[in-house]
Design an enzyme around this catalytic site. Structure first.
Site, PDB file in Angstrom:
ATOM      1  N   HIS A   9      -3.837   0.812  -7.613  1.00  0.00           N
ATOM      2  CA  HIS A   9      -4.585   0.614  -8.987  1.00  0.00           C
ATOM      3  C   HIS A   9      -3.687  -0.460 -10.234  1.00  0.00           C
ATOM      4  CE1 HIS A   9      -0.562   1.528  -9.447  1.00  0.00           C
ATOM      5  NE2 HIS A   9       0.011   2.107 -10.738  1.00  0.00           N
ATOM      6  N   ARG A  10      -3.055  -0.774  -9.833  1.00  0.00           N
ATOM      7  CA  ARG A  10      -2.400  -2.233 -11.310  1.00  0.00           C
ATOM      8  C   ARG A  10      -3.134  -3.766 -10.672  1.00  0.00           C
ATOM      9  NH1 ARG A  10       2.627  -1.626 -11.339  1.00  0.00           N
ATOM     10  NH2 ARG A  10       2.294  -0.581 -12.177  1.00  0.00           N
TER      11      ARG A  10
ATOM     12  N   PHE B  15       9.028   0.027  -6.121  1.00  0.00           N
ATOM     13  CA  PHE B  15       9.225   0.635  -7.033  1.00  0.00           C
ATOM     14  C   PHE B  15       8.687   2.068  -7.627  1.00  0.00           C
ATOM     15  CE2 PHE B  15       6.819  -2.056  -9.582  1.00  0.00           C
ATOM     16  CZ  PHE B  15       6.090  -1.377 -10.228  1.00  0.00           C
ATOM     17  N   GLY B  16       9.698   2.822  -8.883  1.00  0.00           N
ATOM     18  CA  GLY B  16       8.837   4.137  -8.978  1.00  0.00           C
ATOM     19  C   GLY B  16       8.540   4.702  -7.888  1.00  0.00           C
TER      20      GLY B  16
ATOM     21  N   ASP C  10      -0.478   0.226 -18.910  1.00  0.00           N
ATOM     22  CA  ASP C  10       0.856   1.609 -18.829  1.00  0.00           C
ATOM     23  C   ASP C  10      -0.126   2.729 -17.311  1.00  0.00           C
ATOM     24  OD1 ASP C  10       2.460   3.399 -19.951  1.00  0.00           O
ATOM     25  OD2 ASP C  10       1.080   5.025 -20.151  1.00  0.00           O
TER      26      ASP C  10
ATOM     27  N   LYS D  82       7.404  -5.040 -12.613  1.00  0.00           N
ATOM     28  CA  LYS D  82       5.377  -5.195 -13.363  1.00  0.00           C
ATOM     29  C   LYS D  82       4.956  -6.618 -13.302  1.00  0.00           C
ATOM     30  CE  LYS D  82       4.820  -0.644 -15.061  1.00  0.00           C
ATOM     31  NZ  LYS D  82       4.925   0.006 -16.542  1.00  0.00           N
TER      32      LYS D  82
ATOM     33  N   ASP E 181       6.719   4.327  -5.253  1.00  0.00           N
ATOM     34  CA  ASP E 181       6.157   3.792  -4.331  1.00  0.00           C
ATOM     35  C   ASP E 181       6.975   4.724  -3.024  1.00  0.00           C
ATOM     36  OD1 ASP E 181       4.686   3.047  -5.567  1.00  0.00           O
ATOM     37  OD2 ASP E 181       5.603   0.853  -5.986  1.00  0.00           O
TER      38      ASP E 181
ATOM     39  N   ASN F 204      10.107  -4.536 -17.207  1.00  0.00           N
ATOM     40  CA  ASN F 204      10.040  -3.846 -15.203  1.00  0.00           C
ATOM     41  C   ASN F 204       9.841  -4.931 -14.787  1.00  0.00           C
ATOM     42  OD1 ASN F 204       8.846  -2.723 -13.051  1.00  0.00           O
ATOM     43  ND2 ASN F 204       8.694  -1.259 -13.502  1.00  0.00           N
TER      44      ASN F 204
END
Length: 204
Positions: free
Chosen positions: A188-189, A161-162, A78, A14, A164, A11
């Site tokens: 969070h990341r 991404f995702g 994850d 990420k 968001d 990804n």
């Protein structure tokens, strides 16, 4: 001497966030897509089966798998979304919620449809991230982070991404409207990476 750490993901979003987070440390982060640069003899590595019940279990499965396959220290993430009215879904199935792994458009469409089916369009939600660094000497580091917000049907922003574009923070902005620097500060990341960076700094 720089320590090589394999980023156990394909990804690109990420990868960018991890590279940004570890700036200043004497480490060289190598994404899976560039593994041949440090292990020319490495062939194609099949993805592991992520059958953990939690984000942390899946992160640990991936980190250990890629360490065993390459002999390198491996950093695995994850992460995903939990929505209150969906009883915590999509959870560990976030990346493949609509059936195809990584299909952001399909995943978002299913998410909004499922929330509307519960009679609402604004749903309390949270992003979760688990990180595991399986070091080449057998030790492991782990970190977690969360970010609370709301899912709304209107997609806004072009960053991220995702989920968001549909994940809104308390200030009214979608996660996809934040710059990379802003997202790193509140996501969070970002929280998990800061914790991991502090642990790694003590080692290197």
């Amino acid at each position: 001497m720089e320590k090589i750490i394999l980023i156990a993901t394909s990804n690109a979003g990420k990868v960018r966030e991890m590279e940004k987070a570890f700036e200043g440390l004497p480490v060289r982060l190598v994404p899976l897509s560039r593994l041949h640069e440090v292990l020319p003899e490495a062939g194609e590595i099949e993805e592991p089966v992520e059958d953990g019940a939690t984000f942390m279990e899946n992160a640990r499965i991936k980190a250990r798998y890629y360490r065993e396959k390459t002999g390198l220290s491996a950093l695995a993430d994850d992460s995903g979304l939990s929505v209150e009215v969906l009883d915590g879904a999509p959870g560990v199935y976030s990346a493949r919620y609509a059936g195809v792994h990584g299909d952001d458009a399909a995943n978002n469409a299913k998410l909004i449809a499922d929330i509307r089916a519960r009679g609402t369009e604004n749903a309390a939600a949270a992003y979760h991230c688990a990180l595991v660094l399986a070091l080449d000497d057998g030790h492991e580091l782990s970190a977690e982070g969360t970010c609370a917000g709301f899912i709304r049907p209107e997609a806004r922003g072009t960053e991220g991404f995702g989920y968001d574009p549909h994940f809104y923070r308390a200030d009214g902005r979608a996660m996809a409207e934040l710059s990379r620097e802003e997202k790193h500060e509140v996501s969070h990341r970002g929280a998990a990476l800061k914790e991991m960076k502090e642990q790694l700094r003590d080692l290197v």
